[in-house]
Design an enzyme around this catalytic site. Sequence first.
Site, mmCIF file in Angstrom:
data_model
loop_
_atom_site.group_PDB
_atom_site.id
_atom_site.type_symbol
_atom_site.label_atom_id
_atom_site.label_comp_id
_atom_site.label_asym_id
_atom_site.label_seq_id
_atom_site.Cartn_x
_atom_site.Cartn_y
_atom_site.Cartn_z
ATOM 1 N N ASN A 137 -6.985 0.487 5.881
ATOM 2 C CA ASN A 137 -6.664 -0.291 7.224
ATOM 3 C C ASN A 137 -5.413 -0.598 7.335
ATOM 4 O O ASN A 137 -4.954 -0.570 8.373
ATOM 5 C CB ASN A 137 -8.004 -1.360 7.239
ATOM 6 C CG ASN A 137 -7.442 -2.343 8.133
ATOM 7 O OD1 ASN A 137 -7.603 -2.118 9.490
ATOM 8 N ND2 ASN A 137 -6.772 -3.624 7.743
ATOM 9 N N SER B 37 -6.107 5.189 15.471
ATOM 10 C CA SER B 37 -5.719 4.653 16.395
ATOM 11 C C SER B 37 -6.069 5.444 17.630
ATOM 12 O O SER B 37 -6.095 6.724 17.639
ATOM 13 C CB SER B 37 -4.199 4.157 16.699
ATOM 14 O OG SER B 37 -3.968 3.686 17.888
ATOM 15 N N ALA C 126 3.055 9.867 15.537
ATOM 16 C CA ALA C 126 2.815 10.767 14.527
ATOM 17 C C ALA C 126 2.217 10.423 13.208
ATOM 18 O O ALA C 126 1.622 11.236 12.745
ATOM 19 C CB ALA C 126 4.406 10.964 14.038
ATOM 20 N N SER C 127 2.237 9.371 12.919
ATOM 21 C CA SER C 127 1.747 8.720 11.594
ATOM 22 C C SER C 127 0.193 8.484 12.080
ATOM 23 O O SER C 127 -0.845 8.963 10.807
ATOM 24 C CB SER C 127 1.980 7.158 11.516
ATOM 25 O OG SER C 127 1.702 6.051 12.272
ATOM 26 N N LYS C 128 -0.376 8.217 13.144
ATOM 27 C CA LYS C 128 -1.807 8.069 13.342
ATOM 28 C C LYS C 128 -2.310 9.675 13.561
ATOM 29 O O LYS C 128 -3.502 9.743 13.252
ATOM 30 C CB LYS C 128 -2.022 6.803 14.425
ATOM 31 C CG LYS C 128 -1.854 5.546 14.078
ATOM 32 C CD LYS C 128 -2.546 5.121 13.129
ATOM 33 C CE LYS C 128 -2.203 3.575 12.925
ATOM 34 N NZ LYS C 128 -3.188 2.949 11.711
ATOM 35 N N TYR D 240 4.880 6.130 15.360
ATOM 36 C CA TYR D 240 3.592 5.491 15.078
ATOM 37 C C TYR D 240 2.421 6.550 15.510
ATOM 38 O O TYR D 240 1.634 6.646 14.818
ATOM 39 C CB TYR D 240 3.416 4.220 15.916
ATOM 40 C CG TYR D 240 1.986 3.450 15.653
ATOM 41 C CD1 TYR D 240 1.536 2.787 14.812
ATOM 42 C CD2 TYR D 240 1.131 3.526 16.808
ATOM 43 C CE1 TYR D 240 0.588 2.204 14.489
ATOM 44 C CE2 TYR D 240 -0.095 3.057 16.776
ATOM 45 C CZ TYR D 240 -0.528 2.113 15.470
ATOM 46 O OH TYR D 240 -1.662 1.644 15.324
ATOM 47 N N VAL E 125 0.793 -1.043 0.075
ATOM 48 C CA VAL E 125 -0.008 0.123 0.052
ATOM 49 C C VAL E 125 0.932 1.257 0.084
ATOM 50 O O VAL E 125 0.359 2.419 -0.121
ATOM 51 C CB VAL E 125 -1.039 0.005 1.172
ATOM 52 C CG1 VAL E 125 -2.079 -0.976 1.009
ATOM 53 C CG2 VAL E 125 -0.259 -0.199 2.470
#
Length: 259
Positions: free
Chosen positions: A98, A150, A165-167, A163, A72
């Site tokens: 997802n 999340s 930062a990404s969410k 993680y 992805v």
Amino acid sequence: MTEAEEKRAYRFKGRTAIVTGAASGIGRASAVGLAVEGSNVAICDLNEEGLKSAEAEILALGRKCHRGKVDVSRKDEVFSFAAAAAAALGPVDILVNNAGTGQFVPFAMMEDEEYDRVMDINVRSIFHFSRAVLPSMMDRDYGKIVNITSIMSVIAGQGQSIYNASKGAAKMMTQGMAADLAGYRINVNAVGPGMVLTGLTKNMLGDPDQAAEFEAKIPARRIATPGDIAAGVLFLCSDAAAYVNGETLFIDGGMICTR
Ligand SMILES: NC(=O)c1ccc[n+]([C@@H]2O[C@H](COP(=O)([O-])OP(=O)(O)OC[C@H]3O[C@@H](n4cnc5c(N)ncnc54)[C@H](O)[C@@H]3O)[C@@H](O)[C@H]2O)c1
């Protein structure tokens, strides 16, 4: 069954959905849930074995399925899968972004490659997949996009800075997309799971002692199942959520509300 009952039971009848990361966990539960309620589903993942068994489950429900091995984070793979899915199943009405990955490295030890890996899989993928399906959604003035974020989009975790930062980025991208697309009757929303027993967490939550420790901190006193999360995904994909734009539905057994 009356017509009204059938419409309620099969609220996605005739729809085409794409679910990424559908080989296991939340993605698989969402893909199968959409199929149970009438949708044809295109599923992608890197895990081909898991994809095949998810496909078998969808076909057994009498729905059409298109599956493909896709990274992805790769724009070329994403765009060609989205085109193939539409050719096989019809224009895409629903996209569930997802697929995701975790990170358990203290900030001071993070390498550039790990930063890129987490951000590409958790954020860039949403950018790619959404743009791949949007022209057709905009032409038809209809679409539902649900991004899986999340509770870590709003709560920091040790060793999870990127993680987080990404969410957080995925949460705000959801809001920005919603603002731009609401006028096209395209609803963009997020689901923010708490702690769910899936492939991503099985090492941690599969251990009964560790699971008990976490459960003691969750107001609902249990770890979520993928089905708990998929229920919220399906609501946001449905026309019952036609006036919901840019929201994050946290499904976390009360973890956020007690902070
Ligand atoms: N499990 C939890 O407690 C939890 C909590 C909050 C958020 N989430 C989020 O839920 C989403 C689904 O995760 P899950 O918990 O069901 O885990 P999972 O490991 O069961 O499923 C994730 C799937 O994504 C796939 N994937 C990973 N990288 C990919 C890539 N580059 N290209 C294509 N597919 C890829 C994996 O192969 C896997 O099948 C993720 O975005 C995750 O961050 C999970």
